[in-house]
Design a protein around this motif. Structure first.
Motif, PDB file in Angstrom:
ATOM      1  N   ARG A   8       4.224  -0.475  -4.654  1.00  0.00           N
ATOM      2  CA  ARG A   8       3.755  -1.638  -3.896  1.00  0.00           C
ATOM      3  C   ARG A   8       3.236  -2.734  -4.829  1.00  0.00           C
ATOM      4  N   ASN A   9       2.484  -2.332  -5.842  1.00  0.00           N
ATOM      5  CA  ASN A   9       1.955  -3.315  -6.795  1.00  0.00           C
ATOM      6  C   ASN A   9       3.085  -4.005  -7.550  1.00  0.00           C
ATOM      7  N   ASP A  40       4.908  -6.497  -5.375  1.00  0.00           N
ATOM      8  CA  ASP A  40       4.128  -7.727  -5.229  1.00  0.00           C
ATOM      9  C   ASP A  40       4.347  -8.660  -6.425  1.00  0.00           C
ATOM     10  N   LYS A  41       4.414  -8.092  -7.621  1.00  0.00           N
ATOM     11  CA  LYS A  41       4.561  -8.906  -8.832  1.00  0.00           C
ATOM     12  C   LYS A  41       5.987  -9.403  -9.045  1.00  0.00           C
ATOM     13  N   THR A  77      -3.313   3.607 -14.600  1.00  0.00           N
ATOM     14  CA  THR A  77      -2.299   3.053 -13.699  1.00  0.00           C
ATOM     15  C   THR A  77      -0.890   3.193 -14.246  1.00  0.00           C
ATOM     16  N   ASP A  86       1.770   3.638  -4.546  1.00  0.00           N
ATOM     17  CA  ASP A  86       0.855   2.548  -4.896  1.00  0.00           C
ATOM     18  C   ASP A  86       1.412   1.737  -6.051  1.00  0.00           C
TER      19      ASP A  86
END
Length: 394
Positions: free
Chosen positions: A160-161, A164-165, A382, A157
């Motif tokens: 993936r985040n 994306d950034k 996170t 996770d």
């Protein structure tokens, strides 16, 4: 505060040792460190032992360090048991540095050791559960797939985040993993010593999208040791060239959720400030790549390069052994292995070898003068719960 030097190092090749125990692994690492230093164990005034999961895996809890060091013949000295998730070993290093730099001790032993393999593989994965907030993640733990670590879905996770950034793709992850598998093939202390192709890594068994097995650190056993002492002690008792501890910083997350201002970033900034240097002056990085995505995240957090430059750096081989800014010349955790309590000390051992010019086939052509190790562990919110940064200089 006195200047502190790494006088000697020793390490057991990381791997799976079902037939060995904590005492056996530790003895080999300590023997090598003392031999490297040229002093006897009678010079050791205190021991700092990093270990994370022995209580779950072996049942040995509470007095792990005392049990290990007494069996080695180091009874009677102060022994400090250090548990800080994957950062246990580097946190032990930080506390040992404090003992010497404060003047309390002249010579101390830092040991990181871990047994993670178990005949019942689910027992190994059970050990990972304590590295999260078990109350906050009770549902995830109760529904956990016992065939893998609870961390792998979390790391995926995060990956993936971050992709994306940053605009990174799975291909960038695979290219970086190719680099580390090549480096690991040059490292006799690595658990995996076989170079892998881009296609092999991309097509390997999927752990949790986008991470394939060859992008993830394996379950490992191992031990690594350092002898820390004052500069004056080294001059009197050994002819080894000193490797100076320029900075050692341990931080915990503030659970802010902003990875740019997260624990790796502010621990790194604190270490740079303490050492009085910036990332541009670091010749070699060893970073905590529990997955290959974590390595690329560290490029940003440690200011090795900016967020939008990471893909360019990977595509142009800037972080290879003889690139402009080498990262994980050892092969990193994904090939060297990740025996939790031993990992951070193992990173420091690798940097000492590189700074001395003793790293064998993986030695940088231009021998580094300054090197940084980043070791993180546990999960809160996170990001990592803890992070230790060490900067060394010859």
């Amino acid at each position: 505060m006195r200047k502190v030097v790494v006088a000697g190092v020793g390490m057991v090749p990381f791997g799976k040792y079902l037939d060995r125990n904590l005492k056996s692994l530790s003895k080999e690492a300590i023997d090598k460190a003392l031999l490297d230093t040229g002093i006897t164990k009678n010079s050791i005034e205190a021991g700092y032992v990093g270990n994370s999961v022995a209580g779950v895996i072996t049942g040995q809890d509470t007095i792990r360090g005392q049990v290990i060091l007494n069996s080695y013949g180091l009874g009677g000295i102060p022994v400090f048991n250090v548990e800080n998730a994957c950062a246990s070993g580097s946190t032990a290093f930080h506390l040992g540095w404090l003992g010497v730099s404060s003047g309390m001790y002249d010579c101390v032993l830092i040991l990181g050791v871990e047994k993670m393999t178990h005949p019942d593989r689910s027992q190994t994965f059970k050990a990972f559960r304590g590295g999260v907030d078990v109350e906050a993640m009770a549902e995830e733990i109760s529904n956990e797939d016992t065939s893998k670590s609870v961390f792998m879905d979390i790391y995926a996770d995060f990956a993936r985040n971050f992709m994306d950034k940053s605009g990174l793709t799975k291909s960038h992850l695979a290219k970086a993993a190719v680099k580390n598998h090549y480096n690991g093939s040059l490292n006799p202390y690595a658990q995996y010593q076989q170079p892998r192709t881009f296609d092999e890594i991309m097509n390997d068994r999927l752990v949790s999208e986008p991470l394939t097995r060859m992008m993830c650190a394996p379950v490992s056993d191992g031990a690594a040791a350092c002898i820390l002492c004052s500069e004056e002690f080294l001059k009197k008792h050994s002819n080894k060239s000193p490797i100076y501890v320029e900075a050692t910083v341990t931080k915990s997350t503030a659970v802010k959720g902003d990875d740019r201002q997260g624990v790796v970033a502010f621990a790194g900034q604190a270490a740079y400030e303490y050492a009085g240097i910036g990332p541009e002056e670091i010749d070699l990085f060893e970073v905590h790549d529990t997955t290959i995505a974590a390595e690329l995240m560290a490029y940003n957090s440690l200011n090795i390069c900016s967020l939008d430059e990471i893909g360019h750096w990977i595509d142009h081989d800037y972080t290879t052994i003889n690139g402009k800014k080498p990262v994980n010349a050892s092969g990193g955790l994904i090939t060297k292995g990740h025996p939790l309590g031993a990992t951070g000390v193992g990173q420091i051992v690798e940097l000492v070898w590189q700074l001395r010019g003793e790293a064998g086939k993986r030695q940088l052509i231009k021998q580094p003068k300054t090197a940084l190790a980043q070791n993180a562990g546990g999960i809160l919110g996170t990001e990592n719960a803890a992070c230790a940064i060490t900067i060394l200089k010859r």
